[in-house]
Design a protein around this motif. Structure first.
Motif, mmCIF file in Angstrom:
data_model
loop_
_atom_site.group_PDB
_atom_site.id
_atom_site.type_symbol
_atom_site.label_atom_id
_atom_site.label_comp_id
_atom_site.label_asym_id
_atom_site.label_seq_id
_atom_site.Cartn_x
_atom_site.Cartn_y
_atom_site.Cartn_z
ATOM 1 N N ILE A 11 -2.577 0.796 8.186
ATOM 2 C CA ILE A 11 -2.801 -0.612 7.839
ATOM 3 C C ILE A 11 -3.554 -1.288 8.982
ATOM 4 O O ILE A 11 -3.135 -1.241 10.135
ATOM 5 N N HIS A 46 0.337 -2.248 -1.006
ATOM 6 C CA HIS A 46 -0.641 -1.185 -1.287
ATOM 7 C C HIS A 46 -0.103 0.201 -0.919
ATOM 8 O O HIS A 46 -0.638 1.207 -1.398
ATOM 9 N N LEU A 47 0.908 0.253 -0.079
ATOM 10 C CA LEU A 47 1.511 1.555 0.232
ATOM 11 C C LEU A 47 2.195 2.131 -1.002
ATOM 12 O O LEU A 47 2.359 3.353 -1.110
ATOM 13 N N GLY A 59 -2.546 5.795 4.812
ATOM 14 C CA GLY A 59 -1.407 4.934 5.126
ATOM 15 C C GLY A 59 -1.551 4.133 6.403
ATOM 16 O O GLY A 59 -0.564 3.636 6.944
ATOM 17 N N SER A 89 -6.479 -4.225 5.390
ATOM 18 C CA SER A 89 -6.813 -3.071 4.561
ATOM 19 C C SER A 89 -5.746 -2.004 4.746
ATOM 20 O O SER A 89 -5.061 -1.957 5.767
ATOM 21 N N CYS A 90 -5.623 -1.161 3.728
ATOM 22 C CA CYS A 90 -4.669 -0.052 3.757
ATOM 23 C C CYS A 90 -5.438 1.199 3.355
ATOM 24 O O CYS A 90 -5.969 1.269 2.241
ATOM 25 N N SER A 91 -5.521 2.160 4.241
ATOM 26 C CA SER A 91 -6.290 3.369 3.958
ATOM 27 C C SER A 91 -5.455 4.355 3.153
ATOM 28 O O SER A 91 -4.228 4.240 3.060
ATOM 29 N N GLU A 135 -0.725 -5.812 2.131
ATOM 30 C CA GLU A 135 -1.079 -4.441 2.518
ATOM 31 C C GLU A 135 0.107 -3.491 2.392
ATOM 32 O O GLU A 135 -0.062 -2.316 2.051
ATOM 33 N N VAL A 136 1.311 -3.965 2.636
ATOM 34 C CA VAL A 136 2.493 -3.114 2.444
ATOM 35 C C VAL A 136 2.653 -2.769 0.959
ATOM 36 O O VAL A 136 3.001 -1.635 0.602
ATOM 37 N N CYS A 174 8.253 -3.449 5.195
ATOM 38 C CA CYS A 174 8.468 -2.024 4.904
ATOM 39 C C CYS A 174 9.934 -1.758 4.590
ATOM 40 O O CYS A 174 10.255 -0.913 3.748
#
Length: 252
Positions: A187, A211-212, A185, A180-182, A208-209, A159
């Motif tokens: 994870i 995907h943010l 936000g 997964s990343c919703s 997953e980061v 991050c």
């Protein structure tokens, strides 16, 4: 509706009615295996996978795809599915002298009744005490705690690189994905990754980061992931494909 013509009584056709009655189950190697079908807007072809624990067959297909076509596809790959099922090993309980993968290395379980109940890594062994009953539970909880601590460090690292706020972290034991990343936000990361090599675990966290910043798998997403992750993504993926399923054969 007795007076209506046949094509009005069955507006979607008789084939659709028959398809709705086909059970999403096929027999593989003498076992009845359920099939989960996902229709995706972005899919252009059918893709089939076996669940990590061998409990179901998963098929993704275009939205216009028919259930009957998915079943036929699965049947056409029956030999491959039977081979994959044969490789599945039911979870075995851990006990004194058994081995446990941890961060890519093997630890030998050293159960000493008089030792502290909390597991501790001593060179190449995992020592813990207390009664033999509940040994699996204590080891699982320890692995999950170790996973959460390392995931938190990994998240903070990536991050910072991505210049995004550290999201909420949750552990999962999902059978379908490692992370997964919703949209909110959050994870979620599979705690079993603590058993994989560090680079493999970190590749999933970096994924997953990324995907943010890019909530898709576009070229921009992959470019971002390439900048975030310090290792070889393809090499990490190559480890997960043959070895990932085996992580579910431990502490089921």
């Amino acid at each position: 509706m007795a007076g209506l013509p046949d094509f009005l009584r069955h507006p979607f056709g008789k084939s659709a009615e028959r398809e709705a009655n086909v059970p999403p189950v096929i027999e593989i190697g003498g076992q009845q295996i359920p099939i989960t079908i996902r229709r995706l807007a972005q899919s252009r072809r059918m893709v089939m996978r076996l669940a990590p624990d061998g409990s179901e067959i998963r098929i993704s297909m275009p939205r216009w795809g028919r259930t009957a076509e998915a079943l036929a596809f699965a049947r056409s790959r029956a030999v491959w599915l039977e081979t994959q099922l044969a490789r599945h090993v039911p979870p075995a309980p851990l006990g004194d002298g058994s081995t446990l993968p941890f961060r890519g290395a093997l630890l030998r379980v050293d159960h000493v009744v008089s030792a502290p109940r909390r597991p501790a890594v001593i060179e190449s062994t995992l020592r813990l005490g207390g009664p033999a009953e509940g040994l699996d539970t204590r080891i699982r909880r320890w692995l999950q705690a170790e996973a959460k601590a390392l995931f938190a460090q990994d998240l903070a690292f990536y991050c910072a690189r991505a210049k995004v706020a550290i999201p909420t972290l949750a552990l999962t034991n999902a059978r379908s994905r490692w992370g997964s990343c919703s949209g909110k936000g959050i994870i979620r990361l599979n705690w079993r990754l603590i058993m994989a090599p560090d680079a493999v675990r970190r590749s999933v966290v970096a994924h997953e980061v990324a995907h943010l910043l890019h909530f898709d798998h576009s070229p921009r997403f992959h470019a971002c992931l390439g900048k975030l992750f310090e290792g070889d993504i393809e090499e990490a993926n190559r480890w997960l494909k043959p070895h990932g399923r085996g992580l579910y054969a431990i502490l089921g």
